[in-house]
Design an enzyme around this catalytic site. Structure first.
Site, PDB file in Angstrom:
ATOM      1  N   ARG A 296     -85.897 -28.761 -64.302  1.00 47.67           N
ATOM      2  CA  ARG A 296     -86.120 -28.127 -65.912  1.00 47.67           C
ATOM      3  C   ARG A 296     -87.122 -28.921 -66.329  1.00 47.67           C
ATOM      4  NH1 ARG A 296     -83.080 -31.157 -69.458  1.00 47.67           N
ATOM      5  NH2 ARG A 296     -80.871 -31.634 -68.093  1.00 47.67           N
ATOM      6  N   HIS A 300     -83.069 -30.088 -71.900  1.00 45.54           N
ATOM      7  CA  HIS A 300     -81.433 -29.504 -72.182  1.00 45.54           C
ATOM      8  C   HIS A 300     -81.658 -28.912 -72.796  1.00 45.54           C
ATOM      9  CE1 HIS A 300     -77.534 -27.580 -71.426  1.00 45.54           C
ATOM     10  NE2 HIS A 300     -77.633 -27.585 -72.556  1.00 45.54           N
ATOM     11  N   TYR A 309     -83.066 -40.260 -70.218  1.00 42.27           N
ATOM     12  CA  TYR A 309     -82.673 -40.480 -69.023  1.00 42.27           C
ATOM     13  C   TYR A 309     -83.519 -39.878 -68.281  1.00 42.27           C
ATOM     14  CZ  TYR A 309     -82.090 -35.051 -70.936  1.00 42.27           C
ATOM     15  OH  TYR A 309     -82.351 -33.832 -70.720  1.00 42.27           O
TER      16      TYR A 309
END
Lengths: 401, 326
Positions: A296, A300, A309
């Site tokens: 990805r 998200h 992150y």
């Protein structure tokens, strides 16, 4: 392009049905990756540089390559167009969220090959159970992309009739739809139909009990369902290390059906492996787990910030595996398409972006009384009472003040 | 013969058999529902007669049972799911609440969810933990679900068929300690509407409203009160979602007093909602506040204490006395 498979179809009740356990005869060579930390072994037919993998030199892919033997240059251009249009649509939706036109958006950036490859493997009479990120699959099913935006704008919870395109509504609760797909597939088998069902979910969803229960039920009932997991490496901020200790596709073995890991950024391999899995389902050989190993590239959803992150180097490494660029390189190298073609497509995708923009901005809010619509199919006294009370309350403002 | 004397268990079994006979899309699903016929034998003999494709033994996974039932409903089937015991429904609660209940609304009415979830519920059989609970409020609170509970054999027979015919998901609570109670079932009758309350005993001094297992207790209380010269009306609510407020109102306008009785905890229970609404509707008719008798805000106790926990004759009569004392 055609969505018909190269393999012959047999009736589901032909008596040639193999017991679920015997399905492991079709276990792909790819299911030999040794450890989680090792470079994942992927079914790959098109390298990141856009070169077709030589099947003779790579026996691991020999089982799957025949499933795309019929793919012509026209078909490749079609797959390319699908990916470009989907990416353009997705980019527009992200922009619209930033402009306040959508409340939220779940981008598929980077996952175009997994979705288009698998989506184009389907027949019209197959049924799709998506999560909330399957914009590319929706495109393949003929769902108008603007219909996908209603729930993200907040005007509805769906926005399309699932039965028109055999494309179920997006499911937000992680993994729930894998059970719906399994139940639907049980129904397909009961009906004696030879269509198949495909359930999409992510690496994070694989930790959910519902997904394990879907595996159990589909194995026990030998249901014609393909579990298509897009392992995009991140479940919001949780890496796959927080979801699993063994490669995801290997989980299928414990349930008694085959699992295969495919290069999720290789549209051709995704097409081949999904066709292979769908054919197994049609032949009555039960479920398959396909793990599309992908990434990805964005957040998200528009609510999170991936820079908090994950490392830039990781994202950069995946950029080099971009599904669209690799097919473009292949088309250019083989003379399958020229710059004029790509320029033409650019114009077409811009037109799509413009249309999406216009449709979203003119999307009407639902009627206020829609709150009370379709709560029940057969009606409900409390809903009727509250509808009447609310209508009277609204009416009390007329002529007031 | 049209009228038969049946236990509630047999009435449910006959009802399922009739549904299976009348519609090939009806399926029975659950743990042990096949060869065993269910732990309470409600599905006894059905797999033998209708086969494993229609009476389906499932893996021991409640979310899986309900989730796949949703998928089967999407394919055009009408699954009737058995959850083995009340306390075991919670693994499936997510699928029921987030998926089953909302599918019709979020599809703007395009999708119907004709799924029935049968749950043997409530206490009084000396069972171990998780086998005696009354979670009906948790389902009645969820828009999109309908929640009903029969109290007698005739309702068991008819309400289950009506639930199966409904295009809405119905949570069908079966009072397990009444499974062996017998009653007359007229299989050719025209049944009451699924969500209508029923006057189980007419009276003029006070209304007792109950459903499922507590209807019998209330009828016994009414008989005992009659010996003391009190005329108690017993209303069998039959449906917790929707609640037949019109039926309750009609009774309360006659008797002017209401006590709601259920096994579930009183706090935020069905009785609370009824007390609030009836107070709104019948404020000037009421001679006393609406009282509630039910379970406590405590986990269902060990079996040796359940007689103290469950509303019995004395607790109901005590509430009747308190109401009449106003």
């Amino acid at each position: 392009m055609t969505v018909e498979s190269t393999a012959a179809r047999k009736p589901r009740r032909s008596g040639t049905k193999r017991p679920a356990g015997a399905a492991s005869a079709a276990k792909p060579a790819a299911a030999t990756a040794k450890t989680h930390d090792a470079e994942p072994q992927l079914v790959q037919l098109l390298t990141p540089e856009g070169v077709r993998v030589d099947v003779a030199e790579n026996p691991d892919v020999a089982e799957f390559a025949p499933f795309v033997a019929d793919i012509t240059t026209d078909d490749l251009r079609g797959l390319y167009r699908d990916m470009v249009m989907t990416r353009r649509f997705d980019g527009e939706a992200t922009a619209l969220q930033r402009q306040g036109e959508l409340g939220l958006w779940a981008s598929l950036l980077g996952q175009e090959a997994a979705q288009i490859g698998s989506g184009r493997a389907l027949r019209d009479d197959d049924y799709v159970f998506p999560t909330y990120r399957e914009h590319g699959v929706a495109w393949c099913r003929g769902v108008d992309p603007t219909n996908l935006l209603g729930m993200f704008r907040g005007v509805n919870h769906g926005g399309w009739d699932p039965t028109t395109n055999n494309f179920h509504l997006y499911t937000i609760v992680i993994g729930s739809q894998t059970l719906h797909a399994t139940g639907y597939a049980m129904g397909v088998a009961k009906d004696g139909a030879d269509s198949a069902v495909i359930a999409y979910f992510g690496d994070g969803a694989s930790s959910q009990g519902d997904v394990a229960e879907a595996f159990t039920f589909s194995a026990v009932y030998n249901s014609p369902v393909v579990f298509f997991c897009q392992n995009n490496q991140w479940a919001i901020s949780e890496p796959t290390e927080r979801q699993m200790r063994v490669p995801l596709y290997q989980r299928a073995q414990g349930f008694g059906f085959p699992g295969v890991r495919v290069d999720g950024n290789d549209v051709l391999a995704c097409l081949a492996v999904t066709r292979w899995a769908l054919e197994r389902a049609r032949r009555g050989e039960g479920p398959t787990l396909v793990e599309a190993f992908t990434y990805r590239m964005g957040a998200h959803t528009t609510s999170d910030d991936p820079t908090k992150y994950r490392r830039d180097e990781e994202t950069a490494a995946w950029e080099a595996k971009d599904p669209i660029l690799r097919l473009k390189a292949h088309l250019l190298a083989t003379g399958g398409a020229d710059e004029a073609y790509f320029a033409e497509l650019e114009v077409e995708s811009e037109a799509l972006g413009k249309r999406v923009r216009e449709v979203v901005r003119s999307m009407p809010d639902p009627d206020t009384m829609a709150i009370f619509e379709n709560v029940y199919a057969d009606g409900h006294a409390l809903v009727d009472e509250e509808r009447a009370q609310f209508a009277a309350y609204l009416a009390s403002f007329e002529g007031g003040e | 013969m049209a009228v038969q004397k049946l236990t509630i268990a047999k009435a449910l079994n006959d009802s399922l058999r009739k549904a299976l006979e009348e519609d090939p899309k009806v399926l029975i699903m659950g743990e042990d529902v096949g060869k065993l016929g269910g732990v309470f034998r409600i599905t006894d003999g059905l797999q033998k007669d209708f086969g494993e494709e229609r009476v389906i033994d499932t893996p021991l996974a409640e979310s899986g049972i309900v989730g796949t039932a949703i998928g089967l409903a999407l394919r055009g089937y009408r699954p009737v799911v058995e959850i083995q015991f009340d306390g075991f429904v919670f693994p499936a609660y997510d699928q029921i609440v987030t998926q089953l209940a909302k599918m019709h609304a979020r599809s703007l009415g395009k999708i119907k969810m004709p799924v029935v979830i049968r749950i043997p519920y409530a206490g009084g059989i000396g069972a171990v933990e998780h086998h005696s609970e009354s979670p009906e409020t948790l389902f009645a609170h969820v828009p999109g679900l309908k929640v009903v509970s029969p109290s007698n054999a005739s309702d068991a027979y008819w309400m289950l068929q009506q639930a199966i015919l409904s295009d809405d998901p119905v949570i069908f609570f079966e009072p397990k300690r009444r499974y062996w109670d017998k009653g007359e079932v007229d299989v050719e009758a025209i049944p009451d509407a699924l969500h209508a309350s029923r006057v189980a005993r007419a009276g003029t001094d006070i209304t007792l409203a109950a459903y499922g297992p507590m209807v019998k207790v209330c009828l016994e209380a009414a008989a005992a009160a009659a010996e003391e010269g009190k005329s108690v009306e017993v209303l069998d609510l039959r449906s917790m979602s929707p609640v037949d407020f019109d039926g309750i109102q009609a009774s309360v306008e006659k008797t002017r007093r209401l006590v709601v009785v259920h096994e579930a905890p009183v706090f935020l229970g069905v009785g609370s909602e009824i007390a609030a609404r009836i107070t709104e509707r019948c404020f000037y008719h009421l001679e006393a506040p609406v009282l509630r008798v039910g379970g406590y805000h405590a986990p269902y106790p060990p079996a040796r204490l359940e007689d103290e926990y469950l509303p019995g004759l004395d607790r109901v009569l005590d509430a009747v006395d308190r109401s009449l004392a106003y």
